[in-house]
Design a protein around this motif. Structure first.
Motif, PDB file in Angstrom:
ATOM      1  N   SER A  33       0.348  56.237 -32.712  1.00 40.09           N
ATOM      2  CA  SER A  33      -0.747  55.651 -31.919  1.00 40.09           C
ATOM      3  C   SER A  33      -1.408  54.518 -32.689  1.00 40.09           C
ATOM      4  O   SER A  33      -1.788  53.504 -32.111  1.00 40.09           O
ATOM      5  N   ALA A  34      -1.520  54.694 -33.985  1.00 36.91           N
ATOM      6  CA  ALA A  34      -2.142  53.663 -34.819  1.00 36.91           C
ATOM      7  C   ALA A  34      -1.375  52.355 -34.773  1.00 36.91           C
ATOM      8  O   ALA A  34      -1.970  51.277 -34.875  1.00 36.91           O
ATOM      9  N   MET A  35      -0.060  52.437 -34.612  1.00 32.53           N
ATOM     10  CA  MET A  35       0.760  51.227 -34.635  1.00 32.53           C
ATOM     11  C   MET A  35       0.578  50.351 -33.394  1.00 32.53           C
ATOM     12  O   MET A  35       0.983  49.196 -33.386  1.00 32.53           O
ATOM     13  N   TRP A  36      -0.023  50.884 -32.349  1.00 28.86           N
ATOM     14  CA  TRP A  36      -0.284  50.095 -31.141  1.00 28.86           C
ATOM     15  C   TRP A  36      -1.596  49.328 -31.250  1.00 28.86           C
ATOM     16  O   TRP A  36      -1.908  48.494 -30.408  1.00 28.86           O
ATOM     17  N   LEU A  45       9.043  49.850 -31.155  1.00 26.51           N
ATOM     18  CA  LEU A  45       8.542  49.399 -29.853  1.00 26.51           C
ATOM     19  C   LEU A  45       7.140  48.800 -29.994  1.00 26.51           C
ATOM     20  O   LEU A  45       6.832  47.774 -29.382  1.00 26.51           O
ATOM     21  N   ALA A  46       6.298  49.424 -30.803  1.00 28.06           N
ATOM     22  CA  ALA A  46       4.948  48.902 -31.018  1.00 28.06           C
ATOM     23  C   ALA A  46       4.993  47.505 -31.642  1.00 28.06           C
ATOM     24  O   ALA A  46       4.133  46.669 -31.359  1.00 28.06           O
ATOM     25  N   GLU A  47       5.998  47.260 -32.469  1.00 21.76           N
ATOM     26  CA  GLU A  47       6.147  45.927 -33.072  1.00 21.76           C
ATOM     27  C   GLU A  47       6.408  44.880 -31.989  1.00 21.76           C
ATOM     28  O   GLU A  47       6.053  43.720 -32.146  1.00 21.76           O
ATOM     29  N   ARG A  48       6.983  45.288 -30.886  1.00 22.79           N
ATOM     30  CA  ARG A  48       7.312  44.376 -29.776  1.00 22.79           C
ATOM     31  C   ARG A  48       6.184  44.279 -28.747  1.00 22.79           C
ATOM     32  O   ARG A  48       6.371  43.701 -27.684  1.00 22.79           O
ATOM     33  N   LYS A  49       5.048  44.806 -29.040  1.00 24.46           N
ATOM     34  CA  LYS A  49       3.971  44.893 -28.047  1.00 24.46           C
ATOM     35  C   LYS A  49       3.435  43.547 -27.580  1.00 24.46           C
ATOM     36  O   LYS A  49       2.813  43.468 -26.546  1.00 24.46           O
ATOM     37  N   LYS A  50       3.714  42.499 -28.311  1.00 25.42           N
ATOM     38  CA  LYS A  50       3.231  41.173 -27.914  1.00 25.42           C
ATOM     39  C   LYS A  50       4.159  40.491 -26.908  1.00 25.42           C
ATOM     40  O   LYS A  50       3.794  39.479 -26.335  1.00 25.42           O
ATOM     41  N   THR A  51       5.366  41.057 -26.694  1.00 28.82           N
ATOM     42  CA  THR A  51       6.253  40.465 -25.698  1.00 28.82           C
ATOM     43  C   THR A  51       5.651  40.668 -24.311  1.00 28.82           C
ATOM     44  O   THR A  51       4.930  41.640 -24.077  1.00 28.82           O
ATOM     45  N   GLU A  52       5.949  39.761 -23.432  1.00 24.77           N
ATOM     46  CA  GLU A  52       5.329  39.772 -22.101  1.00 24.77           C
ATOM     47  C   GLU A  52       5.552  41.088 -21.353  1.00 24.77           C
ATOM     48  O   GLU A  52       4.622  41.649 -20.785  1.00 24.77           O
ATOM     49  N   PHE A  53       6.798  41.591 -21.364  1.00 28.84           N
ATOM     50  CA  PHE A  53       7.117  42.804 -20.613  1.00 28.84           C
ATOM     51  C   PHE A  53       6.371  44.020 -21.164  1.00 28.84           C
ATOM     52  O   PHE A  53       5.787  44.793 -20.417  1.00 28.84           O
ATOM     53  N   VAL A  54       6.380  44.174 -22.477  1.00 27.54           N
ATOM     54  CA  VAL A  54       5.698  45.324 -23.085  1.00 27.54           C
ATOM     55  C   VAL A  54       4.194  45.185 -22.903  1.00 27.54           C
ATOM     56  O   VAL A  54       3.501  46.161 -22.574  1.00 27.54           O
ATOM     57  N   VAL A  65       0.437  50.454 -21.307  1.00 26.69           N
ATOM     58  CA  VAL A  65      -0.048  51.827 -21.089  1.00 26.69           C
ATOM     59  C   VAL A  65       1.121  52.757 -20.777  1.00 26.69           C
ATOM     60  O   VAL A  65       1.204  53.862 -21.327  1.00 26.69           O
ATOM     61  N   TRP A  66       2.050  52.289 -19.954  1.00 25.16           N
ATOM     62  CA  TRP A  66       3.207  53.110 -19.599  1.00 25.16           C
ATOM     63  C   TRP A  66       4.133  53.323 -20.799  1.00 25.16           C
ATOM     64  O   TRP A  66       4.694  54.401 -20.971  1.00 25.16           O
ATOM     65  N   PHE A  67       4.272  52.308 -21.626  1.00 22.79           N
ATOM     66  CA  PHE A  67       5.080  52.460 -22.837  1.00 22.79           C
ATOM     67  C   PHE A  67       4.466  53.495 -23.775  1.00 22.79           C
ATOM     68  O   PHE A  67       5.166  54.342 -24.327  1.00 22.79           O
ATOM     69  N   ILE A  68       3.160  53.432 -23.942  1.00 22.19           N
ATOM     70  CA  ILE A  68       2.484  54.384 -24.831  1.00 22.19           C
ATOM     71  C   ILE A  68       2.625  55.805 -24.295  1.00 22.19           C
ATOM     72  O   ILE A  68       2.945  56.736 -25.046  1.00 22.19           O
ATOM     73  N   ILE A  69       2.425  55.976 -22.997  1.00 20.19           N
ATOM     74  CA  ILE A  69       2.566  57.309 -22.389  1.00 20.19           C
ATOM     75  C   ILE A  69       4.003  57.804 -22.541  1.00 20.19           C
ATOM     76  O   ILE A  69       4.236  58.960 -22.923  1.00 20.19           O
ATOM     77  N   ALA A  70       4.972  56.929 -22.265  1.00 19.49           N
ATOM     78  CA  ALA A  70       6.387  57.330 -22.374  1.00 19.49           C
ATOM     79  C   ALA A  70       6.747  57.707 -23.804  1.00 19.49           C
ATOM     80  O   ALA A  70       7.415  58.727 -24.037  1.00 19.49           O
ATOM     81  N   ILE A  71       6.296  56.934 -24.772  1.00 17.71           N
ATOM     82  CA  ILE A  71       6.586  57.233 -26.181  1.00 17.71           C
ATOM     83  C   ILE A  71       5.952  58.565 -26.576  1.00 17.71           C
ATOM     84  O   ILE A  71       6.576  59.382 -27.267  1.00 17.71           O
ATOM     85  N   ASP A  72       4.719  58.783 -26.156  1.00 19.41           N
ATOM     86  CA  ASP A  72       4.058  60.057 -26.478  1.00 19.41           C
ATOM     87  C   ASP A  72       4.809  61.241 -25.870  1.00 19.41           C
ATOM     88  O   ASP A  72       4.967  62.279 -26.513  1.00 19.41           O
ATOM     89  N   ILE A  73       5.318  61.078 -24.655  1.00 23.57           N
ATOM     90  CA  ILE A  73       6.108  62.138 -24.020  1.00 23.57           C
ATOM     91  C   ILE A  73       7.402  62.370 -24.800  1.00 23.57           C
ATOM     92  O   ILE A  73       7.796  63.519 -25.029  1.00 23.57           O
ATOM     93  N   VAL A  74       8.056  61.289 -25.226  1.00 22.89           N
ATOM     94  CA  VAL A  74       9.282  61.420 -26.016  1.00 22.89           C
ATOM     95  C   VAL A  74       8.996  62.151 -27.331  1.00 22.89           C
ATOM     96  O   VAL A  74       9.753  63.029 -27.745  1.00 22.89           O
ATOM     97  N   ILE A  75       7.905  61.801 -27.984  1.00 24.93           N
ATOM     98  CA  ILE A  75       7.534  62.458 -29.245  1.00 24.93           C
ATOM     99  C   ILE A  75       7.300  63.948 -29.021  1.00 24.93           C
ATOM    100  O   ILE A  75       7.821  64.790 -29.762  1.00 24.93           O
TER     101      ILE A  75
END
Length: 174
Positions: A113-116, A64-73, A78-88
């Protein structure tokens, strides 16, 4: 099984070491994903299911972090990072056994976190923070190849910091 797990752990370590020697962010991420897939297999063979769950969650976070440059991500980063951290955290707690189960959760949170981050210098610094947590977990669960890997990984990251990050500081001082 333990011999195969040891070999997979050492192979995973090799890719992880290559990860931080990459100059570009995309190379760091590709090597990170290959490494995680090998670690997942190793932990599965050892019955270390905290490691399996967290490496799967970590691999998904890195993809997902690799896709961070796409418009939607980018728009909802911030919401993606929070959601991923919750999943982890949820993945780690779902297979919780004891105090040592918390350590890889912290390690994965540091590494993913580093990958973002866009700045390769900061990627290396944040990633280095996760190594001690994984080292202890690997030792406790018998993933000795990965223990060696964590030490070598720390050395690799510090070497990359010396090669790339220090060089930039020296060049700007001139």
């Amino acid at each position: 099984m333990k011999t195969i797990a040891l070999i997979l752990g050492l192979l995973a370590t090799a890719f992880y070491l290559l990860c931080y020697q990459q100059k570009k962010r995309s190379g760091i991420i590709l090597m990170n994903i290959i490494s995680r897939l090998l670690y997942i297999t190793q932990y599965f063979l050892l019955g270390a299911f905290e490691g399996v769950a967290l490496e799967i969650a970590g691999a998904l976070a890195v993809v997902l972090a690799e896709r961070k440059k796409t418009e939607f991500v980018k728009k909802h980063m911030v919401w993606f990072i929070i959601a991923i951290d919750i999943v982890i955290i949820a993945a780690g707690l779902s297979v919780y056994k004891n105090f040592y189960s918390i350590l890889p959760i912290i390690g994965v949170l540091c590494h993913t976190s580093a990958m973002w981050i866009d700045d390769e210098k900061l990627i290396r610094r944040v990633s280095l923070c996760g190594n001690p947590f994984w080292f202890i977990y690997n030792f406790v669960c018998g993933a000795y190849g990965s223990c060696v890997g964590e030490v070598l990984s720390a050395i690799s990251i510090v070497t990359a910091m010396w090669r790339y990050d220090r060089k930039k500081v020296t060049e700007t001082e001139k």
